[in-house]
Design a protein around this motif. Structure first.
Motif, short mmCIF file in Angstrom:
data_model
loop_
_atom_site.label_atom_id
_atom_site.label_comp_id
_atom_site.label_asym_id
_atom_site.label_seq_id
_atom_site.Cartn_x
_atom_site.Cartn_y
_atom_site.Cartn_z
N LEU A 1 -63.15 -34.08 -3.32
CA LEU A 1 -63.69 -35.34 -3.56
C LEU A 1 -62.90 -36.12 -4.91
CD1 LEU A 1 -67.02 -36.88 -2.24
CD2 LEU A 1 -64.80 -36.42 -1.37
N SER B 1 -59.20 -39.55 8.47
CA SER B 1 -59.23 -37.54 8.96
C SER B 1 -60.37 -37.95 9.61
CB SER B 1 -58.76 -37.62 8.08
OG SER B 1 -58.59 -37.01 6.51
N SER C 1 -61.33 -38.85 4.31
CA SER C 1 -61.72 -39.99 5.10
C SER C 1 -61.74 -39.99 6.04
CB SER C 1 -60.51 -40.49 3.90
OG SER C 1 -59.29 -39.70 5.13
N THR D 1 -59.16 -31.79 3.35
CA THR D 1 -58.21 -31.91 3.59
C THR D 1 -56.89 -31.87 2.41
OG1 THR D 1 -57.80 -34.29 4.15
CG2 THR D 1 -58.15 -32.96 6.02
N1 LIG Z 1 -55.58 -29.96 -7.74
C1 LIG Z 1 -56.23 -29.96 -8.97
O1 LIG Z 1 -55.29 -28.70 -9.32
C2 LIG Z 1 -57.11 -29.89 -8.73
C3 LIG Z 1 -57.88 -29.14 -10.29
C4 LIG Z 1 -58.92 -29.59 -11.19
C5 LIG Z 1 -59.58 -30.58 -10.33
N2 LIG Z 1 -59.12 -31.15 -9.20
C6 LIG Z 1 -60.61 -32.60 -8.40
O2 LIG Z 1 -60.45 -32.50 -7.20
C7 LIG Z 1 -60.44 -33.51 -6.56
C8 LIG Z 1 -59.18 -33.40 -5.54
O3 LIG Z 1 -58.39 -33.33 -5.51
P1 LIG Z 1 -56.87 -32.67 -4.83
O4 LIG Z 1 -55.69 -32.26 -5.49
O5 LIG Z 1 -57.11 -32.09 -4.17
O6 LIG Z 1 -56.65 -34.35 -4.24
P2 LIG Z 1 -55.72 -34.98 -2.91
O7 LIG Z 1 -55.10 -34.01 -2.44
O8 LIG Z 1 -55.46 -36.00 -3.26
O9 LIG Z 1 -57.21 -34.58 -1.90
C9 LIG Z 1 -57.75 -35.54 -1.79
C10 LIG Z 1 -59.12 -35.70 -0.72
O10 LIG Z 1 -60.00 -36.15 -0.40
C11 LIG Z 1 -60.34 -37.01 0.89
N3 LIG Z 1 -60.43 -38.75 -0.08
C12 LIG Z 1 -59.86 -39.30 0.01
N4 LIG Z 1 -60.39 -40.28 0.25
C13 LIG Z 1 -61.31 -40.72 0.40
C14 LIG Z 1 -62.65 -41.39 0.68
N5 LIG Z 1 -62.70 -42.13 0.32
N6 LIG Z 1 -63.46 -40.70 0.87
C15 LIG Z 1 -63.74 -38.60 1.37
N7 LIG Z 1 -62.45 -38.57 1.10
C16 LIG Z 1 -61.59 -38.86 0.53
C17 LIG Z 1 -59.05 -36.68 0.74
O11 LIG Z 1 -59.26 -36.96 2.16
P3 LIG Z 1 -58.05 -37.21 3.25
O12 LIG Z 1 -56.95 -36.39 4.01
O13 LIG Z 1 -58.91 -37.56 4.83
O14 LIG Z 1 -57.18 -38.39 2.85
C18 LIG Z 1 -57.99 -35.29 0.70
O15 LIG Z 1 -59.04 -34.90 1.64
C19 LIG Z 1 -59.83 -34.36 -7.64
O16 LIG Z 1 -61.46 -34.85 -8.29
C20 LIG Z 1 -59.40 -33.77 -8.61
O17 LIG Z 1 -59.72 -34.60 -10.19
C21 LIG Z 1 -57.84 -31.30 -8.28
#
Ligand SMILES: NC(=O)c1ccc[n+]([C@@H]2O[C@H](COP(=O)([O-])OP(=O)(O)OC[C@H]3O[C@@H](n4cnc5c(N)ncnc54)[C@H](OP(=O)(O)O)[C@@H]3O)[C@@H](O)[C@H]2O)c1
Length: 350
Positions: free
Chosen positions: A86, A39, A36, A11
């Motif tokens: 995650l 959701s 999480s 998500t």
């Molecule tokens: N954004 C970027 O450009 C980017 C680039 C490279 C790497 N990353 C890495 O990719 C990962 C995801 O980043 P994002 O930007 O997509 O973050 P985000 O938008 O905050 O999304 C986080 C996701 O993880 C889920 N989640 C949160 N807490 C959880 C838990 N305790 N158990 C299971 N699921 C959980 C959330 O689900 P809910 O909706 O249910 O809360 C959501 O699906 C991170 O490690 C980040 O450092 C991001």
């Protein structure tokens, strides 16, 4: 037959990109969406605040999100491969649990620097996948974990790989990073509008250590980090997508600027040679205009998978300086994960 995949963190910002990129993919088919407890049990369209310009695919919206547990994923559908988007703070033990049974391709930072876990950019260090058998043996897993670097590291490392033939001694990089890099909802609007924030937690350390690992040497048993000094300074700017980086590199040999540009222009890697579905024709595009690359104009180059380099010029302190730009949620995140998985399929690892 297409391989069945689960997306953890489905998500989130990166999870949504995974869905967009994997939809209609010739080799992969989405069978499970996990997130999480907030959701779990909801339809994806109710659980997810979809932030992409393209519409949420209908059939994805109708899927029920499951909890991020092996048992629940297994009960939901067959899975051959897990993509993890995650949060780094959550990913550590969860990815290990999944890796006991499944191959896991992770975008999270938790395991990137583990000695027996590869940190892959398919164009840069595909040979590091050779550490997977060592990892499986060490850990007694049926599956494995392969990680992708931090978004700002990926575009930097691709440009450095093209320069390795000149002998990279040391470099300074200063970033201007987009808001989507902080996930959703990310940085509060009142903190970032009309502003630049000169600090992104842990980002500078990640750029410095990950780059050395990626450019390091795999000797059959372990990965020796590259011997180069890197100094990073990371800033958050008021841009939606696309990280821009100013890079200053000292090279052992002293190539001309035209030779440096040609090294960027002619750079290709395994994905291009293997013609992988997500491989951009040109991993690096060189722009000649004085005012490029710019996030708004250049982030979608090569469907978001090319790194755009510009303002290549000599530097009075180092040897050469340039700007590079990459789409942080495509080349820096979901696109990188999909390309890594394609490489593993092509090499018979998946
Ligand atoms: N954004 C970027 O450009 C980017 C680039 C490279 C790497 N990353 C890495 O990719 C990962 C995801 O980043 P994002 O930007 O997509 O973050 P985000 O938008 O905050 O999304 C986080 C996701 O993880 C889920 N989640 C949160 N807490 C959880 C838990 N305790 N158990 C299971 N699921 C959980 C959330 O689900 P809910 O909706 O249910 O809360 C959501 O699906 C991170 O490690 C980040 O450092 C991001």
């Amino acid at each position: 037959m297409r391989r069945k995949v689960a997306i953890l963190g489905a998500t989130g910002t990166v999870g949504q990109r995974f869905i967009q990129i994997l939809r209609g993919h010739p080799w992969f088919e989405i069978t499970v969406l996990a997130a999480s407890e907030r959701s779990a049990g909801k339809k994806y369209r109710e659980a997810c605040r979809w932030r992409l310009e393209t519409d949420m695919p209908n059939e994805i919206g109708e899927m029920t999100v499951v909890n991020t547990r092996v048992k629940e994923v297994k009960e939901a559908a067959d899975v051959d491969l897990v993509f993890s988007a995650l949060p780094g703070s959550v990913a550590g033990p969860v990815e290990e649990e999944f890796a006991a049974e499944y191959p896991v391709v992770s975008k999270a930072s938790a395991h990137r620097m583990d000695a027996d876990i590869p940190l892959i950019i398919p164009e840069v260090n595909p040979e590091h996948l050779g550490i997977i058998p060592v990892q499986k043996k060490n850990r007694g897993w049926n599956g494995f974990i392969s990680t992708d670097p931090n978004c700002s590291t990926i575009q930097l490392a691709i440009t450095l790989k093209a320069l390795m033939g000149f002998g990279v001694k040391q470099l300074i990089v200063s970033t201007m990073q987009a808001l989507s890099g902080a996930g959703y909802p990310g940085v509060p609007s009142l903190d970032i509008i009309d502003n630049v924030i000169p600090y992104i937690p842990n980002e500078e350390e990640k750029m410095e250590s990950e780059t050395r690992k990626i450019l390091g040497t795999f000797n059959g048993n372990s990965i020796q980090p590259a011997n180069m000094t890197i100094s990073a300074s990371c800033n958050r700017v008021d841009v939606k997508d696309g990280h821009l980086e100013a890079v200053y590199v000292e090279l052992e040999n002293k190539p001309t600027i035209e030779e440096v540009k040609e090294a960027f222009r002619s750079f290709v890697g395994e994905p291009q040679r293997l013609n992988l579905p997500s491989a951009p024709e040109k991993p690096i595009i060189v722009r000649e205009e004085n005012d490029r690359p710019q996030p708004r104009f250049d982030r979608n180059a090569g469907k978001g998978m090319s790194v755009v380099v510009g303002r290549v010029r000599s530097d009075p302190i180092m040897t050469v300086k340039y700007l590079c730009l990459g789409h942080n949620t495509i080349r820096g995140a979901a696109g990188a994960g999909v390309l890594s998985a394609e490489l593993m399929v092509a090499k018979g690892i998946l």
